[in-house]
Scaffold this active site. Structure first.
Site, PDB file in Angstrom:
ATOM      1  N   LYS A  70     -71.421 100.127  22.722  1.00  0.00           N
ATOM      2  CA  LYS A  70     -71.530 100.884  21.466  1.00  0.00           C
ATOM      3  C   LYS A  70     -72.771 100.528  20.643  1.00  0.00           C
ATOM      4  O   LYS A  70     -73.319 101.377  19.949  1.00  0.00           O
ATOM      5  CB  LYS A  70     -70.280 100.671  20.609  1.00  0.00           C
ATOM      6  CG  LYS A  70     -69.050 101.420  21.086  1.00  0.00           C
ATOM      7  CD  LYS A  70     -67.912 101.135  20.125  1.00  0.00           C
ATOM      8  CE  LYS A  70     -66.732 102.031  20.347  1.00  0.00           C
ATOM      9  NZ  LYS A  70     -65.768 101.948  19.244  1.00  0.00           N
ATOM     10  N   ASP A 107     -65.611 106.948  14.047  1.00  0.00           N
ATOM     11  CA  ASP A 107     -64.386 106.190  13.747  1.00  0.00           C
ATOM     12  C   ASP A 107     -63.966 106.311  12.276  1.00  0.00           C
ATOM     13  O   ASP A 107     -62.782 106.478  11.971  1.00  0.00           O
ATOM     14  CB  ASP A 107     -64.573 104.709  14.088  1.00  0.00           C
ATOM     15  CG  ASP A 107     -64.355 104.432  15.573  1.00  0.00           C
ATOM     16  OD1 ASP A 107     -63.758 105.280  16.253  1.00  0.00           O
ATOM     17  OD2 ASP A 107     -64.788 103.369  16.036  1.00  0.00           O
TER      18      ASP A 107
HETATM   19  N1  LIG Z   1     -57.038 103.560  16.202  1.00  0.00           N
HETATM   20  C1  LIG Z   1     -58.286 103.574  16.631  1.00  0.00           C
HETATM   21  O1  LIG Z   1     -58.857 104.628  16.933  1.00  0.00           O
HETATM   22  C2  LIG Z   1     -59.046 102.285  16.720  1.00  0.00           C
HETATM   23  C3  LIG Z   1     -60.453 102.295  16.771  1.00  0.00           C
HETATM   24  C4  LIG Z   1     -61.127 101.067  16.836  1.00  0.00           C
HETATM   25  C5  LIG Z   1     -60.395  99.873  16.863  1.00  0.00           C
HETATM   26  N2  LIG Z   1     -59.041  99.919  16.830  1.00  0.00           N
HETATM   27  C6  LIG Z   1     -58.251  98.680  16.832  1.00  0.00           C
HETATM   28  O2  LIG Z   1     -58.681  97.883  15.740  1.00  0.00           O
HETATM   29  C7  LIG Z   1     -58.635  96.501  16.061  1.00  0.00           C
HETATM   30  C8  LIG Z   1     -59.987  95.847  15.766  1.00  0.00           C
HETATM   31  O3  LIG Z   1     -60.998  96.469  16.538  1.00  0.00           O
HETATM   32  P1  LIG Z   1     -62.535  96.017  16.345  1.00  0.00           P
HETATM   33  O4  LIG Z   1     -63.313  96.827  17.309  1.00  0.00           O
HETATM   34  O5  LIG Z   1     -62.925  96.026  14.905  1.00  0.00           O
HETATM   35  O6  LIG Z   1     -62.459  94.503  16.887  1.00  0.00           O
HETATM   36  P2  LIG Z   1     -63.368  93.237  16.508  1.00  0.00           P
HETATM   37  O7  LIG Z   1     -64.730  93.676  16.086  1.00  0.00           O
HETATM   38  O8  LIG Z   1     -63.238  92.313  17.681  1.00  0.00           O
HETATM   39  O9  LIG Z   1     -62.615  92.580  15.237  1.00  0.00           O
HETATM   40  C9  LIG Z   1     -61.362  91.949  15.386  1.00  0.00           C
HETATM   41  C10 LIG Z   1     -60.832  91.573  14.011  1.00  0.00           C
HETATM   42  O10 LIG Z   1     -59.524  90.998  14.182  1.00  0.00           O
HETATM   43  C11 LIG Z   1     -59.497  89.715  13.533  1.00  0.00           C
HETATM   44  N3  LIG Z   1     -58.574  88.838  14.230  1.00  0.00           N
HETATM   45  C12 LIG Z   1     -58.443  88.661  15.569  1.00  0.00           C
HETATM   46  N4  LIG Z   1     -57.488  87.743  15.827  1.00  0.00           N
HETATM   47  C13 LIG Z   1     -57.017  87.304  14.617  1.00  0.00           C
HETATM   48  C14 LIG Z   1     -56.016  86.362  14.221  1.00  0.00           C
HETATM   49  N5  LIG Z   1     -55.326  85.649  15.145  1.00  0.00           N
HETATM   50  N6  LIG Z   1     -55.781  86.184  12.898  1.00  0.00           N
HETATM   51  C15 LIG Z   1     -56.485  86.895  11.974  1.00  0.00           C
HETATM   52  N7  LIG Z   1     -57.453  87.810  12.295  1.00  0.00           N
HETATM   53  C16 LIG Z   1     -57.705  88.006  13.597  1.00  0.00           C
HETATM   54  C17 LIG Z   1     -60.918  89.235  13.620  1.00  0.00           C
HETATM   55  O11 LIG Z   1     -61.117  88.199  12.680  1.00  0.00           O
HETATM   56  P3  LIG Z   1     -62.285  87.096  12.904  1.00  0.00           P
HETATM   57  O12 LIG Z   1     -63.551  87.713  12.406  1.00  0.00           O
HETATM   58  O13 LIG Z   1     -61.820  85.934  12.102  1.00  0.00           O
HETATM   59  O14 LIG Z   1     -62.329  86.805  14.401  1.00  0.00           O
HETATM   60  C18 LIG Z   1     -61.670  90.524  13.282  1.00  0.00           C
HETATM   61  O15 LIG Z   1     -61.647  90.777  11.907  1.00  0.00           O
HETATM   62  C19 LIG Z   1     -58.190  96.444  17.529  1.00  0.00           C
HETATM   63  O16 LIG Z   1     -56.800  96.239  17.554  1.00  0.00           O
HETATM   64  C20 LIG Z   1     -58.518  97.817  18.061  1.00  0.00           C
HETATM   65  O17 LIG Z   1     -57.658  98.212  19.132  1.00  0.00           O
HETATM   66  C21 LIG Z   1     -58.347 101.094  16.737  1.00  0.00           C
END
Ligand SMILES: NC(=O)c1ccc[n+]([C@@H]2O[C@H](COP(=O)([O-])OP(=O)(O)OC[C@H]3O[C@@H](n4cnc5c(N)ncnc54)[C@H](OP(=O)(O)O)[C@@H]3O)[C@@H](O)[C@H]2O)c1
Length: 288
Positions: A70, A107
């Protein structure tokens, strides 16, 4: 139906078998009786540019882009929309008749569209208070920018403070529209929030649940969880149990796909119960 004149699109990722986009776009193609196809395209990072240029040369109308491409794909675009410029992330490519490759990030708009489809009045939520955004990853940045664009102030809480500070610094918001709070303190701020959005991976299948104590929430709080596996997270269940409006992540997944389909195939697809059920059934079982 696929003839020699078919329009072609696909999703580029590595791996790509987990993507539900082929299921979704081919469902819409069939529903609308369109002459086209949408393919899963597994492209390793060191072949990304070759693949993008090759697919464009082969006459593809465009592509979706998923993990891990991406960010890298932005550098291959001739132009980016405002959301892709701000987030540095592209999930949709449109190959123009003029040979240009235009990148966008859908998004944030997809998230807003999912709220609207669920009957949420964002202006009313904003009148209650700011959005409390949990997480500071790629999805959080897109959603924060979209909410700010609609005039809703944002409070960001993330486990890793440096990441929420960095997110806030990227957002072109007037002073006071974005604030960073400590991760541990978010439940204390529920009473003032109009919208709670979980953008962390907490609550996702295989991950710990997000501690969901909503006892201090205002009765008007809207709760959104963009996690979509499972479709109903513990956070959403807790919100519904308290009588709060609750919106899951499937709607965002569906709505973020609409602009690409529309640009490639010339028809704007409808997100309805049938396609939502198709995706819900698909995310409920292992991909691949
Ligand atoms: N519905 C949709 O269309 C859609 C689209 C995109 C993403 N999503 C979902 O959104 C979520 C995040 O996606 P992303 O792409 O933004 O991922 P990302 O960039 O990897 O970010 C992950 C986030 O989760 C936090 N996190 C992970 N484990 C944690 C824990 N044990 N305790 C507290 N915080 C924690 C991370 O905090 P740290 O910074 O502290 O690591 C970070 O803020 C995923 O579940 C993904 O499937 C959904």
């Amino acid at each position: 139906m696929i003839t020699g004149a078919a329009r072609l699109a696909g999703v580029v990722g590595f791996p790509v078998a987990q993507s539900r986009s082929p299921l979704l776009h081919n469902f819409w193609l069939a529903r609308h009786g369109l002459d086209g196809a949408y393919l899963p395209l597994a492209v390793p990072p060191d072949r990304l540019e070759t693949a993008i240029r090759g697919l464009q040369a082969a006459g593809f109308a465009g592509l979706n882009v998923t993990v891990p491409h991406k960010q890298a794909v932005a550098a291959l675009c001739d132009g980016l929309d405002a959301a892709a410029t701000l987030t540095g992330s592209v999930n949709t490519l449109v190959f123009g008749a003029d040979g240009r490759c235009l990148g966008s990030s859908t998004d944030g708009a997809g998230f807003l569209a999912s709220l609207q489809a669920a009957g949420i009045d964002l202006a009313m939520a904003a009148a209650t208070g700011p959005a409390l955004l949990l997480g500071a990853g790629g999805a959080a940045l897109a959603i924060a920018a979209a909410l700010l664009g609609r005039g809703m102030p944002v409070l960001v809480a993330n486990r890793t403070r440096a990441r929420s500070d960095a997110l806030a610094a990227r957002l072109p918001a007037p002073a006071g529209r974005v604030a960073v709070i400590d991760w541990e303190s978010w439940p204390d701020r529920l009473g003032e929030a109009g919208l709670l959005v979980n953008t962390t991976s907490l609550g996702m299948a295989g991950q710990p649940a997000l501690p969901a104590d909503l006892s201090r929430a205002s009765d008007r709080l809207v709760v959104a969880d963009i996690v979509y596996v499972p479709a109903e997270t513990a956070l959403l269940a807790a919100a519904r149990a308290r009588g709060l409006a609750a919106v899951g992540g499937l709607g965002m997944l569906l709505h973020q796909a609409v602009p690409g389909f529309s640009a490639w195939f010339g028809t704007t697809p409808v997100v309805d119960d049938e396609v939502t059920a198709l995706l819900a059934e698909s995310v409920g079982r292992p991909a691949g």
